[in-house]
Motif scaffolding. Structure first.
Motif, PDB file in Angstrom:
ATOM      1  N   ALA A 191       0.825  -1.211   0.000  1.00  0.00           N
ATOM      2  CA  ALA A 191       0.000   0.000   0.000  1.00  0.00           C
ATOM      3  C   ALA A 191       0.860   1.262   0.000  1.00  0.00           C
ATOM      4  N   MET A 192       1.967   1.240   0.743  1.00  0.00           N
ATOM      5  CA  MET A 192       2.870   2.401   0.736  1.00  0.00           C
ATOM      6  C   MET A 192       3.520   2.557  -0.630  1.00  0.00           C
ATOM      7  N   GLN A 193       3.882   1.458  -1.248  1.00  0.00           N
ATOM      8  CA  GLN A 193       4.486   1.523  -2.569  1.00  0.00           C
ATOM      9  C   GLN A 193       3.474   2.001  -3.612  1.00  0.00           C
ATOM     10  N   GLU A 194       2.224   1.617  -3.446  1.00  0.00           N
ATOM     11  CA  GLU A 194       1.169   2.105  -4.335  1.00  0.00           C
ATOM     12  C   GLU A 194       1.010   3.615  -4.200  1.00  0.00           C
ATOM     13  N   TRP A 195       0.970   4.094  -2.960  1.00  0.00           N
ATOM     14  CA  TRP A 195       0.859   5.539  -2.710  1.00  0.00           C
ATOM     15  C   TRP A 195       2.051   6.276  -3.298  1.00  0.00           C
ATOM     16  N   LEU A 196       3.264   5.750  -3.063  1.00  0.00           N
ATOM     17  CA  LEU A 196       4.476   6.402  -3.537  1.00  0.00           C
ATOM     18  C   LEU A 196       4.508   6.469  -5.056  1.00  0.00           C
ATOM     19  N   ALA A 197       4.163   5.375  -5.716  1.00  0.00           N
ATOM     20  CA  ALA A 197       4.169   5.364  -7.177  1.00  0.00           C
ATOM     21  C   ALA A 197       3.202   6.404  -7.736  1.00  0.00           C
ATOM     22  N   ALA A 198       2.025   6.494  -7.129  1.00  0.00           N
ATOM     23  CA  ALA A 198       1.055   7.493  -7.583  1.00  0.00           C
ATOM     24  C   ALA A 198       1.554   8.907  -7.314  1.00  0.00           C
ATOM     25  N   ALA A 199       2.209   9.113  -6.172  1.00  0.00           N
ATOM     26  CA  ALA A 199       2.749  10.430  -5.843  1.00  0.00           C
ATOM     27  C   ALA A 199       3.810  10.861  -6.853  1.00  0.00           C
ATOM     28  N   LEU A 200       4.685   9.938  -7.221  1.00  0.00           N
ATOM     29  CA  LEU A 200       5.757  10.260  -8.164  1.00  0.00           C
ATOM     30  C   LEU A 200       5.216  10.535  -9.568  1.00  0.00           C
ATOM     31  N   ALA A 201       4.047   9.982  -9.869  1.00  0.00           N
ATOM     32  CA  ALA A 201       3.468  10.152 -11.203  1.00  0.00           C
ATOM     33  C   ALA A 201       2.578  11.381 -11.316  1.00  0.00           C
ATOM     34  N   GLU A 202       2.266  12.025 -10.197  1.00  0.00           N
ATOM     35  CA  GLU A 202       1.362  13.178 -10.247  1.00  0.00           C
ATOM     36  C   GLU A 202       1.949  14.311 -11.090  1.00  0.00           C
ATOM     37  N   PRO A 203       1.138  14.967 -11.907  1.00  0.00           N
ATOM     38  CA  PRO A 203       1.644  16.051 -12.749  1.00  0.00           C
ATOM     39  C   PRO A 203       1.637  17.416 -12.062  1.00  0.00           C
ATOM     40  N   TRP A 204       1.048  17.499 -10.861  1.00  0.00           N
ATOM     41  CA  TRP A 204       0.837  18.809 -10.244  1.00  0.00           C
ATOM     42  C   TRP A 204       2.034  19.224  -9.387  1.00  0.00           C
ATOM     43  N   ARG A 205       2.300  20.531  -9.383  1.00  0.00           N
ATOM     44  CA  ARG A 205       3.276  21.139  -8.479  1.00  0.00           C
ATOM     45  C   ARG A 205       2.604  22.339  -7.820  1.00  0.00           C
ATOM     46  N   GLU A 206       2.603  22.381  -6.503  1.00  0.00           N
ATOM     47  CA  GLU A 206       2.028  23.508  -5.778  1.00  0.00           C
ATOM     48  C   GLU A 206       3.179  24.315  -5.203  1.00  0.00           C
ATOM     49  N   PRO A 207       3.353  25.575  -5.608  1.00  0.00           N
ATOM     50  CA  PRO A 207       4.548  26.344  -5.232  1.00  0.00           C
ATOM     51  C   PRO A 207       4.801  26.422  -3.737  1.00  0.00           C
ATOM     52  N   GLY A 208       3.756  26.584  -2.935  1.00  0.00           N
ATOM     53  CA  GLY A 208       3.957  26.693  -1.498  1.00  0.00           C
ATOM     54  C   GLY A 208       4.547  25.438  -0.892  1.00  0.00           C
ATOM     55  N   HIS A 209       4.009  24.291  -1.255  1.00  0.00           N
ATOM     56  CA  HIS A 209       4.535  23.028  -0.748  1.00  0.00           C
ATOM     57  C   HIS A 209       5.961  22.780  -1.247  1.00  0.00           C
TER      58      HIS A 209
END
Length: 228
Positions: A191-209
């Protein structure tokens, strides 16, 4: 049930109920609403009365806090908390401590799954949080025999510390041997690897974060795919 979350790359609060429900096979539909630049209150108010994530919607019922979500789920899924009274009390105390504490760890090492950062100077507040994190993890593991914090089964207390695992690894935070082994076990969960893979694939960047993470130290690696 529908679980509303924000970016998997950034949203530590969203990870907690998400990984718990995944690990315990509690069915839900994921509703991911990305952070926009600046305030997200108005957008998130469409589904959450506080304008924050995570938020669980079960029919006409809305539960809008991560700890409240866990307790709601526990009413129909006893495996969320340990069976033994002592372990259950300890797990609830530790989860509540994470829910309300570790402010220096949160603010100085914000969750950004895709970035590996060499942390700059560590102040007393962060060192104190890390000392307590090591102490707490080692206490649970030794008291209840592992491999999880409250014994043989993964539960809510482990889910509450899952974001701290990403922080510890991505900022190269010092962990005692038993705590480091525990962090690695959490990281290796499917489940952590699933979350991580999805996080790395996200196209969004939020400047504050992004700025918060980069201010913590020196960027070593950005593992995410190029935005766009």
């Amino acid at each position: 049930m529908e679980l509303y979350i924000a970016n998997k790359n950034y949203s530590s609060w969203s990870l907690r109920p998400w990984i718990l429900m995944r690990m315990l096979d509690i069915p839900f539909t994921e509703r991911l609403v990305p952070f926009g630049e600046g305030s997200n209150w108005s957008e998130f108010r469409r589904f959450s009365p506080t304008g924050k994530v995570p938020c669980l919607v079960d029919g006409e019922l809305t539960i809008w806090d991560s700890l409240a979500i866990v307790e709601y789920l526990a009413e129909s899924c006893p495996a969320i908390w340990p069976k033994a009274k002592e372990a259950r009390a300890w797990a609830r105390s530790a989860a509540a401590e994470m829910h309300s504490g570790f402010g220096a760890l949160r603010s100085q090492c914000p969750m950004n799954c895709g970035l590996h950062i060499a942390l700059g100077a560590m102040d007393d507040a962060l060192r104190q949080d890390l000392d307590r994190l090591n102490e707490l993890w080692q206490d649970g593991l030794s008291r209840f025999g592992g491999p999880w914090l409250a014994g043989e089964a993964f539960g809510a207390v482990d889910a509450f510390f899952a974001p701290a695992v990403f922080r510890a690894i991505n900022y190269r935070l010092p962990l005692a041997p038993a705590a480091a082994d525990y962090a690695q076990r959490i990281l290796e969960l499917p489940a952590m690897q699933e979350w991580l893979a999805a996080a790395l694939a996200e196209p969004w960047r939020e400047p504050g974060h992004e700025q918060e993470a980069l201010q913590a130290g020196t960027l070593l690696e950005d593992r995410r795919r190029s935005p766009g």
